[in-house]
Every structure is written in structure tokens, then in C-alpha cells.
Design a protein around this motif. Structure first.
Motif, PDB file in Angstrom:
ATOM      1  N   ARG A 189      -5.127 -55.637  76.342  1.00 45.34           N
ATOM      2  CA  ARG A 189      -4.907 -54.305  76.885  1.00 45.34           C
ATOM      3  C   ARG A 189      -6.000 -53.385  76.360  1.00 45.34           C
ATOM      4  NH1 ARG A 189       0.027 -55.058  79.056  1.00 45.34           N
ATOM      5  NH2 ARG A 189       1.564 -56.280  77.879  1.00 45.34           N
ATOM      6  N   TYR A 190      -6.183 -52.272  77.063  1.00 47.11           N
ATOM      7  CA  TYR A 190      -7.232 -51.338  76.677  1.00 47.11           C
ATOM      8  C   TYR A 190      -6.710 -49.922  76.866  1.00 47.11           C
ATOM      9  CZ  TYR A 190     -11.813 -49.073  76.510  1.00 47.11           C
ATOM     10  OH  TYR A 190     -12.878 -48.267  76.170  1.00 47.11           O
ATOM     11  N   GLY A 191      -6.661 -49.153  75.784  1.00 50.49           N
ATOM     12  CA  GLY A 191      -6.269 -47.757  75.870  1.00 50.49           C
ATOM     13  C   GLY A 191      -4.798 -47.554  76.172  1.00 50.49           C
ATOM     14  N   ARG A 192      -4.466 -46.304  76.490  1.00 50.06           N
ATOM     15  CA  ARG A 192      -3.075 -45.987  76.779  1.00 50.06           C
ATOM     16  C   ARG A 192      -2.719 -46.419  78.197  1.00 50.06           C
ATOM     17  NH1 ARG A 192      -3.782 -39.389  76.380  1.00 50.06           N
ATOM     18  NH2 ARG A 192      -5.139 -39.125  78.196  1.00 50.06           N
ATOM     19  N   ASP A 193      -1.450 -46.635  78.411  1.00 44.53           N
ATOM     20  CA  ASP A 193      -1.002 -47.200  79.678  1.00 44.53           C
ATOM     21  C   ASP A 193      -1.285 -46.290  80.868  1.00 44.53           C
ATOM     22  OD1 ASP A 193      -0.094 -49.441  78.368  1.00 44.53           O
ATOM     23  OD2 ASP A 193       1.993 -48.768  78.257  1.00 44.53           O
ATOM     24  N   SER A 194      -1.202 -44.982  80.671  1.00 42.39           N
ATOM     25  CA  SER A 194      -1.289 -44.053  81.802  1.00 42.39           C
ATOM     26  C   SER A 194      -2.663 -44.026  82.463  1.00 42.39           C
ATOM     27  CB  SER A 194      -0.916 -42.642  81.348  1.00 42.39           C
ATOM     28  OG  SER A 194      -1.799 -42.198  80.322  1.00 42.39           O
ATOM     29  N   ASP A 195      -3.717 -44.107  81.667  1.00 44.03           N
ATOM     30  CA  ASP A 195      -5.061 -43.950  82.243  1.00 44.03           C
ATOM     31  C   ASP A 195      -6.138 -44.772  81.535  1.00 44.03           C
ATOM     32  OD1 ASP A 195      -5.213 -42.651  79.839  1.00 44.03           O
ATOM     33  OD2 ASP A 195      -5.794 -40.699  80.659  1.00 44.03           O
ATOM     34  N   ARG A 196      -5.724 -45.677  80.642  1.00 43.96           N
ATOM     35  CA  ARG A 196      -6.640 -46.500  79.857  1.00 43.96           C
ATOM     36  C   ARG A 196      -7.539 -45.647  78.945  1.00 43.96           C
ATOM     37  NH1 ARG A 196     -10.278 -49.809  81.567  1.00 43.96           N
ATOM     38  NH2 ARG A 196      -9.701 -51.682  80.415  1.00 43.96           N
ATOM     39  N   GLY A 197      -7.138 -44.431  78.705  1.00 48.76           N
ATOM     40  CA  GLY A 197      -7.908 -43.585  77.804  1.00 48.76           C
ATOM     41  C   GLY A 197      -7.810 -44.063  76.369  1.00 48.76           C
ATOM     42  N   VAL A 198      -8.943 -44.080  75.668  1.00 47.60           N
ATOM     43  CA  VAL A 198      -8.969 -44.498  74.266  1.00 47.60           C
ATOM     44  C   VAL A 198      -9.318 -43.304  73.375  1.00 47.60           C
ATOM     45  CG1 VAL A 198      -9.558 -46.897  74.745  1.00 47.60           C
ATOM     46  CG2 VAL A 198     -11.393 -45.223  74.453  1.00 47.60           C
ATOM     47  N   GLN A 199      -8.966 -43.435  72.124  1.00 43.38           N
ATOM     48  CA  GLN A 199      -9.246 -42.374  71.175  1.00 43.38           C
ATOM     49  C   GLN A 199     -10.757 -42.141  71.060  1.00 43.38           C
ATOM     50  OE1 GLN A 199      -6.727 -42.304  67.536  1.00 43.38           O
ATOM     51  NE2 GLN A 199      -6.010 -44.295  68.255  1.00 43.38           N
ATOM     52  N   PRO A 200     -11.174 -40.916  70.796  1.00 41.73           N
ATOM     53  CA  PRO A 200     -12.603 -40.611  70.739  1.00 41.73           C
ATOM     54  C   PRO A 200     -13.292 -41.269  69.547  1.00 41.73           C
ATOM     55  CG  PRO A 200     -11.317 -38.737  69.998  1.00 41.73           C
ATOM     56  CD  PRO A 200     -10.339 -39.733  70.537  1.00 41.73           C
ATOM     57  N   MET A 201     -14.596 -41.350  69.642  1.00 41.49           N
ATOM     58  CA  MET A 201     -15.414 -41.867  68.548  1.00 41.49           C
ATOM     59  C   MET A 201     -15.856 -40.713  67.648  1.00 41.49           C
ATOM     60  SD  MET A 201     -17.874 -44.598  70.479  1.00 41.49           S
ATOM     61  CE  MET A 201     -17.237 -45.647  71.784  1.00 41.49           C
ATOM     62  N   THR A 202     -16.101 -41.031  66.394  1.00 39.90           N
ATOM     63  CA  THR A 202     -16.546 -40.030  65.434  1.00 39.90           C
ATOM     64  C   THR A 202     -17.651 -40.604  64.555  1.00 39.90           C
ATOM     65  OG1 THR A 202     -14.480 -38.775  65.325  1.00 39.90           O
ATOM     66  CG2 THR A 202     -15.879 -38.714  63.381  1.00 39.90           C
ATOM     67  N   LEU A 203     -18.696 -39.828  64.374  1.00 37.18           N
ATOM     68  CA  LEU A 203     -19.746 -40.171  63.424  1.00 37.18           C
ATOM     69  C   LEU A 203     -19.489 -39.389  62.143  1.00 37.18           C
ATOM     70  CD1 LEU A 203     -22.588 -41.672  63.137  1.00 37.18           C
ATOM     71  CD2 LEU A 203     -23.556 -39.389  63.467  1.00 37.18           C
TER      72      LEU A 203
END
Length: 458
Positions: A189-203
């Protein structure tokens, strides 16, 4: 598509192959080697530690129960921390609970964290791996999985010498992104179920010459702020002088006076398994660093004279693939503290979702509190459609919400130790990892200092 064919060199076979040397991979390699098996650890950088070192992620979030009373992540994690502590490079989490001499490290609401020096972490990680007998294969990136009759038999790695095949009896995928599993054809699976959105990246980056007392004074004056400097950032948003989608500035005090880690850059809408997105994220985040420095100096108490110490070697990726395993951990499991017969780790870190889309981040709100202690089952480490493989770290089987709690470094250590021990037992008994005797695995984990909750306490 262009076809490219070149004969692969074949490396010496190994009992256990570990891909990735972050907390999960390091613990897996050390655990398997201590069981007397030959272990090779493949790492893309020239040092160990993954996000601990290369991404400058720190401090380690809590290894304790939610109420701060019980240390849950022990074993190799605790050994790693105490080894750093002996070198003056860490503070044990038992010393960062409120009221302790080091309680200042629990900056802005985090208790029982583990401040550490990333350079000391590199040294200790290498020493622990080498002392256990792990063979290191640095500057090497896994690029493909070899599958025979539904079983991973090794991986193809790319390095300065070209590409080679590394055969293994059992492989531990500690890549963070489930690379071995995905290349081997495992479902994920990838990301959240509703829209496949994943948490942002941070440097992550570090600043020096901070007035620690001024920052502490601001914090004491504004105890109502959920996020550091929240009111200042909100005003800057209204005035149009601050464009990052964050409600505040996330700072973490280090062991060195005047030096702070900054977890505030934020790149949304990018895929950590796509090279073009990773490139864009790196470029965007590094520009954000310099924008933030200007804002810090102009607006934040105690930061007027701060200077950039360093930026991480790589951007931090919070979420990509999650395998579909023999069991999928759910938010309900964590909230109810569901007990599992095949528990191989326990944790108490809360659900920590940096919103994939909200400009009012960093976190998604309205997530119910987890239980004081929750359990992680072995079945979540086993791909449902692939043999010869154990998965550890943030790509284990679980929902978007559940993995937002389990993804941090202390649970990753516990998962890695369980995965490495299981891999060694599978090799020793000639079994597929899914057929390992879980009771024997639990007994061995307890023998070497892991904690599996009061039900299984020795």
C-alpha cells in the motif's frame, strides 16, 4: 525500452542479507550475526545509521510508554544508546523525563527522548556491527530482487565496480521503502486510503550560536503554544512574510550549548520512490533552509545571531510503501492496545502524522490517543505473497495511521532486532521466515534483553 545486458558478478553467499543500515537494518544485522550466522549488510552511503546519521534526524523519539513510566524499547537500542553515552555522545532517555537534570532536552512537549551526536552514532554503529561479525558492503545500492519459486534468493546491487548478485538464504528488507519486497513482486500500500497522500519530506539542519536562555524564556512565557514560536509564525503568515506550510518552528536542543536541530523544512506532494521527486524535494528543501535562516534571525527570540552549522546529507522521507503482510496493523490496534500472541515488539509513541496536504501542519488533528503500550505482531513483518524475506522499519504491514506511530527510530530498532533474530532462526532450522517458531523467537528476544510487555516479562 532499451535492453541492457551485462553478466553479473556473484558475491559469496551469506546466511542473512540486510538491506539498509538505519535503526532497523543495524539492529537486524547485529542480532542475526550474534546468533552465529554469516551476515552481509548493504548500505548506500559510506557509513551506517541511515536517518540517524545521514539525515540528521534527532533526537530519537521516546522509547518509553506513553505515561513515561516504562522503558519499552530495550535490547540493541538500549545498548546502542549506552555505548554512545560512554563516549559522551548521548543522553539516555531515562534522564530526559520531566524534572530530571536533562529535562531541557524534552523541548516543546517531548519526554524521554534520546539526544545524541550523529558522529558518535556513526562510530558506535560501525563498532557494534563489526564486533558482531557483520560484513559491511558500503557504497552499494540494492537495485533488484531475484525471486525463484516465490522466494527471494538474493538481490542485485550497484556499486563502483558495476553490478553484482548477492545470494542469501534469508533477506531482511530494512530499506524503509520496501524496495526488496516491491522489486520481488510483493503487494504493498502507499499513503492514506483516501488519496494515496504521503507525509511530507523534511531536510533537517543544525544551527549554532543560538541564545539558549532566550529560547527557554520564550517557551516559559508561552506555555499555551502547541508548536514553538506558533504565534510569531501565525502573524508572519497573516502578513505574508512566511510561506512554509507549518504552524510553528520545530526545534530540538542538542547536547552542545547554542546548537539546535531544526525540523521545519517541508515538501509535500513528492514520492520518495521516484528519483525525479526526490531531486525536486532536495532542491526545494535546501532553498527553504536559507529562507528559514533569514526568518529566524529577523523574528525569533534567541536566534538573531544564529548561523548554519550543517544540513543533512539527504532529505528525510517519512512515508512511502507499506507491504501487505500476513497481518496489517490498524489504528484501532494501537488505540485499544490489542494483545497479539506473536508480539515481537512493544511501543508507546503516539500517532504522528505530518499532514500530506494541509497548509496548517505539521500534524493531522483529531487522531485518537493510542494506548499507553501497544504491541506489534511478527506477522506484520512477513509479506503475504513472498518467502525468504522479513521486513523491518517503516515499510512493515500497517495502515497509514498506524505506521505514523511505529515509523520512528526506537520502534525501528525493536523491529530490526526481531527481524534479524527471526532470520537467523529461519536459517538455522531450514524454515521460511513465516514458519519460524514464534514462541522460540520471543524467548530468544527476552534472553537478549528485549521487552515484550508484562505478559511475557521474564
Amino acid at each position: 525500452m532499451r535492453t541492457y545486458t551485462r553478466e553479473l558478478a556473484v558475491e559469496t553467499p551469506t546466511d542473512v542479507l540486510v538491506i539498509g543500515s538505519g535503526p532497523a537494518g543495524l539492529a537486524a544485522a547485529v542480532a542475526a550475526a550474534r546468533e552465529g550466522k554469516s551476515v552481509r549488510l548493504v548500505e548506500r552511503y559510506g557509513y551506517l545509521g541511515g536517518n540517524l546519521t545521514g539525515a540528521l534526524v534527532g533526537p530519537c523519539m521516546t522509547s518509553f510508554s506513553l505515561d513515561g513510566k516504562t522503558q519499552l524499547i530495550r535490547g540493541i537500542f538500549d545498548e546502542f544508546v549506552r555505548n554512545m553515552e560512554k563516549l559522551g555522545g548521548a543522553v539516555h532517555p531515562s534522564h530526559t523525563v520531566g524534572g530530571s537534570p536533562y529535562s531541557g532536552f524534552m523541548t516543546y512537549g517531548h519526554e524521554a527522548v534520546t539526544p545524541f551526536d550523529p558522529e558518535v552514532a556513526k562510530r558506535v554503529a560501525s563498532e557494534m556491527a563489526l564486533d558482531a561479525g557483520v560484513e559491511l558492503m558500503l557504497h552499494s545500492m540494492m537495485v533488484d530482487s531475484i525471486v525463484e519459486d516465490g522466494r527471494i534468493t538474493g538481490v542485485v546491487v550497484a556499486h563502483k565496480g558495476g553490478m553484482s548478485f548477492v545470494p542469501a538464504t534469508v533477506t531482511v528488507d530494512a530499506s524503509g521503502d520496501g524496495d526488496v519486497a516491491a522489486r520481488g513482486g510483493a503487494s504493498f500500500r502507499y499513503g492514506r486510503d483516501s488519496d494515496r497522500g504521503v507525509q511530507p519530506m523534511t531536510l533537517f539542519f543544525r544551527v549554532r550560536d543560538v541564545d539558549d536562555e532566550a529560547v527557554a524564556a520564550y517557551q516559559a512565557k508561552h506555555p499555551e503554544e502547541r508548536f514553538p514560536f506558533e504565534s510569531i509564525v501565525e502573524k508572519a503568515h497573516r502578513d505574508g512574510t512566511y510561506s512554509l506550510p507549518r504552524r510553528g518552528v520545530q526545534l530540538f536542543k542538542t547536547m552542545e550549548p547554542g546548537v539546535w536541530r531544526v525540523n521545519t523544512t517541508r515538501v509535500t506532494g513528492v514520492d520518495g520512490t521516484d528519483v525525479h521527486d526526490l531531486t525536486r524535494a532536495e532542491v526545494t528543501a535546501r532553498q527553504q533552509v536559507f529562507d528559514l535562516l533569514e526568518f529566524f534571525r529577523a523574528e525569533l527570540p534567541g536566534m538573531a545571531d544564529c548561523r548554519l552549522l550543517d544540513t543533512a546529507a539527504t532529505i528525510g522521507v517519512r512515508e512511502t510503501r507499506r507491504i501487505i503482510g500476513d497481518y496489517e496493523i490498524t489504528l484501532d490496534d494501537l488505540v485499544k492496545g490489542r494483545a497479539f500472541d506473536d508480539v515481537i515488539a512493544v511501543a508507546g509513541y503516539p500517532v504522528d502524522i505530518h499532514s500530506p496536504t494541509s497548509k496548517d501542519g505539521p500534524f493531522d488533528d483529531d487522531i485518537p490517543a493510542t494506548a499507553n503500550i501497544y504491541e506489534i505482531p511478527y506477522r506484520a513483518l512477513i509479506p503475504s505473497e513472498l518467502d525468504g524475506l522479513v521486513v523491518a522499519g517503516r515499510c512493515i504491514s500497517g495502515s497509514h495511521e498506524a505506521l505514523a506511530a511505529i515509523r520512528v527510530m526506537p520502534p525501528a530498532f525493536a523491529l530490526g532486532q526481531a527481524a534479524g533474530t527471526a532470520a537467523a532462526q529461519a536459517v538455522h532450522n531450514g524454515l521460511a521466515p513465516r514458519d519460524v517458531d514464534v514462541a522460540a523467537l520471543q524467548e530468544r528476544l527476552l534472553d537478549v534483553g528485549a521487552y515484550l510487555g508484562r505478559r511475557l516479562a521474564p
